[in-house]
Structure formats: structure tokens, C-alpha cells
Design a protein around this motif. Structure first.
Motif, short mmCIF file in Angstrom:
data_model
loop_
_atom_site.label_atom_id
_atom_site.label_comp_id
_atom_site.label_asym_id
_atom_site.label_seq_id
_atom_site.Cartn_x
_atom_site.Cartn_y
_atom_site.Cartn_z
N ASN A 165 0.82 -1.23 0.00
CA ASN A 165 0.00 0.00 0.00
C ASN A 165 0.85 1.27 0.00
O ASN A 165 0.56 2.23 0.71
N GLY A 166 1.90 1.24 -0.80
CA GLY A 166 2.73 2.43 -0.95
C GLY A 166 3.78 2.65 0.12
O GLY A 166 4.52 3.63 0.07
N HIS A 167 3.85 1.75 1.09
CA HIS A 167 4.84 1.87 2.17
C HIS A 167 5.75 0.65 2.14
O HIS A 167 5.31 -0.45 1.81
N ARG A 168 7.00 0.85 2.53
CA ARG A 168 7.87 -0.30 2.70
C ARG A 168 7.59 -0.90 4.07
O ARG A 168 7.81 -0.26 5.10
N ARG A 169 7.06 -2.10 4.08
CA ARG A 169 6.71 -2.78 5.32
C ARG A 169 7.78 -3.79 5.68
O ARG A 169 8.21 -4.57 4.83
N GLN A 170 8.22 -3.78 6.91
CA GLN A 170 9.21 -4.74 7.37
C GLN A 170 8.53 -5.82 8.21
O GLN A 170 7.50 -5.58 8.85
N TYR A 171 9.13 -7.01 8.21
CA TYR A 171 8.53 -8.15 8.91
C TYR A 171 9.61 -9.17 9.20
O TYR A 171 10.69 -9.16 8.61
N TYR A 172 9.31 -10.05 10.15
CA TYR A 172 10.22 -11.15 10.46
C TYR A 172 10.08 -12.28 9.45
O TYR A 172 8.98 -12.55 8.94
N THR A 173 11.20 -12.95 9.21
CA THR A 173 11.18 -14.20 8.46
C THR A 173 11.93 -15.24 9.29
O THR A 173 12.78 -14.90 10.12
N LEU A 174 11.61 -16.50 9.06
CA LEU A 174 12.28 -17.61 9.73
C LEU A 174 12.51 -18.71 8.70
O LEU A 174 11.74 -19.66 8.61
N PRO A 175 13.56 -18.59 7.89
CA PRO A 175 13.80 -19.62 6.87
C PRO A 175 14.06 -20.98 7.51
O PRO A 175 14.74 -21.07 8.55
N TYR A 176 13.51 -22.01 6.88
CA TYR A 176 13.78 -23.37 7.33
C TYR A 176 13.75 -24.29 6.11
O TYR A 176 12.68 -24.54 5.54
N GLY A 177 14.91 -24.77 5.70
CA GLY A 177 14.98 -25.63 4.51
C GLY A 177 14.34 -24.94 3.32
O GLY A 177 14.63 -23.77 3.05
N PRO A 178 13.42 -25.62 2.63
CA PRO A 178 12.77 -25.01 1.47
C PRO A 178 11.61 -24.08 1.84
O PRO A 178 10.97 -23.50 0.95
N PHE A 179 11.33 -23.92 3.12
CA PHE A 179 10.14 -23.19 3.56
C PHE A 179 10.50 -21.75 3.96
O PHE A 179 11.42 -21.53 4.75
N TYR A 180 9.74 -20.80 3.44
CA TYR A 180 9.93 -19.38 3.73
C TYR A 180 8.81 -18.96 4.68
O TYR A 180 7.69 -18.68 4.26
N ILE A 181 9.13 -18.98 5.97
CA ILE A 181 8.15 -18.62 7.00
C ILE A 181 8.29 -17.12 7.23
O ILE A 181 9.38 -16.64 7.54
N TRP A 182 7.20 -16.38 7.07
CA TRP A 182 7.30 -14.93 7.20
C TRP A 182 5.97 -14.35 7.69
O TRP A 182 5.01 -15.08 7.89
N GLY A 183 5.96 -13.05 7.86
CA GLY A 183 4.72 -12.35 8.21
C GLY A 183 4.18 -12.75 9.57
O GLY A 183 4.92 -12.90 10.54
N ALA A 184 2.87 -12.92 9.64
CA ALA A 184 2.19 -13.18 10.91
C ALA A 184 2.72 -14.44 11.59
O ALA A 184 2.94 -14.46 12.80
N THR A 185 2.94 -15.50 10.82
CA THR A 185 3.41 -16.76 11.41
C THR A 185 4.78 -16.58 12.03
O THR A 185 5.02 -17.00 13.17
N ALA A 186 5.70 -15.94 11.30
CA ALA A 186 7.04 -15.71 11.85
C ALA A 186 6.98 -14.79 13.06
O ALA A 186 7.73 -14.98 14.03
N ARG A 187 6.10 -13.78 13.02
CA ARG A 187 6.02 -12.85 14.16
C ARG A 187 5.50 -13.55 15.41
O ARG A 187 6.00 -13.30 16.53
#
Length: 197
Positions: A165-187
């Protein structure tokens, strides 16, 4: 003290010490949220097996919200749910075939506000080892498990960003093997890790 006792002690400590609510926006404080927004109640099941593995899903790619993303089993509270714990257990039964009687609920983490206007309550539960899960094909593409030891290491989390929405939003990620865990789940996992530390 047994390994199961140690695991339960860590999870109960995380529940007790994770005192603040989180948000998809808490790493991007300059985002102005509409004050009149209405948050809908929802719950997810943070299911941890007795052998120390966190159960996660990869959402089906055809879904309207968060297609293909990594998530806990969960969803919005329905009128017939007794409470948010009931919501989390019902959704886990629907999405991954978990018998609610198999989950020993330990408590809840503080709520998490999502970009889709949900107030999500993470319900932490212990599961017996060796359960077989069954993905609901309309919602879940894959079920996998991440070692709790990986989740509880703050160094495994990264902060990334993208435009929303026009803003740079930052968030947590938690990489695990082939899985890119990010956003609400990582938070929510980060909140669990911070409480357990």
C-alpha cells in the motif's frame, strides 16, 4: 526431570513471559492504521509435538487470503465456537485432521493483528509424538514440522521488507529448509521465542 517436562516448562515460560500483543505492522511504525478498523477474532494452533517439533502448513495456492504462505492451522471464530481455544482446535481438525482430544492446551500467547484485520490468538498445545496428519486439500497444500530448537534461536530470524500500500513494510522471516516462513506466522513464532528466552 524428563525431556517432556523440560519442553512443557519452556512452553509455559513462553506463555507467561510473552506479555505484549504483536502486529503485522510493529516493525513498520510509520504505517497509519485506520482508527475505525474492526478486527475480527481468530485463533491458530501452535501445536508442538512431545518430540519438540512445531506443526505448520503451506496454504493452498488458490485461496483468497495468503495463498501459498506458511501458516499455523487456524481461522476465524465462528458463532458456534465456545471460545478461541475451541476455534483453534476446530480449525486444526478441519485443516490437518488433528483429533482435538489429542491436543493438551497449555495456554495462549498475546494476540496478533494481521493486515487482513484479524485479531489472532495463538493457542499453544502439546501433541503426542508420532501423529499422522491429513491435509484438507481445499485449504492446505502441505503439512510439515520445524524443530522447536530452530524456532527458539533468535539468530535464525531475519528482518526483511517489501512494499505494501505504498509503504515499505518490514517483517520477520524464519527460513527453514525449502520453507519461507514470514509475516504473521514468523512474528508469532518470534514472540514465542522471546518469551522462552
Amino acid at each position: 526431570m524428563s525431556k517432556l517436562d523440560d519442553l512443557e516448562r519452556v512452553l509455559r515460560r513462553a506463555i507467561t513471559r510473552a506479555r505484549h500483543a504483536t502486529s503485522d505492522f510493529d516493525l513498520t511504525p510509520d504505517v497509519a492504521l485506520p482508527p475505525q478498523r474492526r478486527l475480527r477474532p481468530a485463533a491458530v494452533l501452535v501445536a508442538v509435538s512431545q518430540d519438540g517439533r512445531v506443526v505448520l502448513t503451506k496454504r493452498a495456492t488458490h485461496l483468497k487470503h495468503h495463498p501459498g504462505q506458511i501458516a499455523f492451522a487456524g481461522g476465524r471464530k465462528e458463532d458456534w465456537d465456545a471460545d478461541l481455544v475451541d476455534t483453534a482446535l476446530r480449525e486444526a481438525q478441519e485443516e490437518i485432521g488433528l483429533d482435538p482430544a489429542a491436543a493438551r492446551v497449555l495456554g495462549t500467547l498475546p494476540t496478533h493483528e494481521t493486515v487482513t484485520n484479524f485479531s489472532v490468538t495463538p493457542v499453544v498445545a502439546l501433541l503426542p509424538p508420532g501423529l499422522t496428519f491429513r491435509p484438507e486439500p481445499g485449504e492446505v497444500a502441505e503439512i510439515f514440522e520445524v524443530p522447536l530448537s530452530h524456532v527458539l534461536q533468535p539468530a535464525n530470524f531475519r528482518v526483511e521488507g517489501r512494499y505494501w500500500n505504498g509503504h515499505r513494510r518490514q517483517y520477520y522471516t524464519l527460513p527453514y529448509g525449502p520453507f519461507y516462513i514470514w509475516g504473521a506466522t514468523a512474528r508469532m513464532l518470534r514472540n514465542l521465542a522471546e518469551g522462552a528466552a
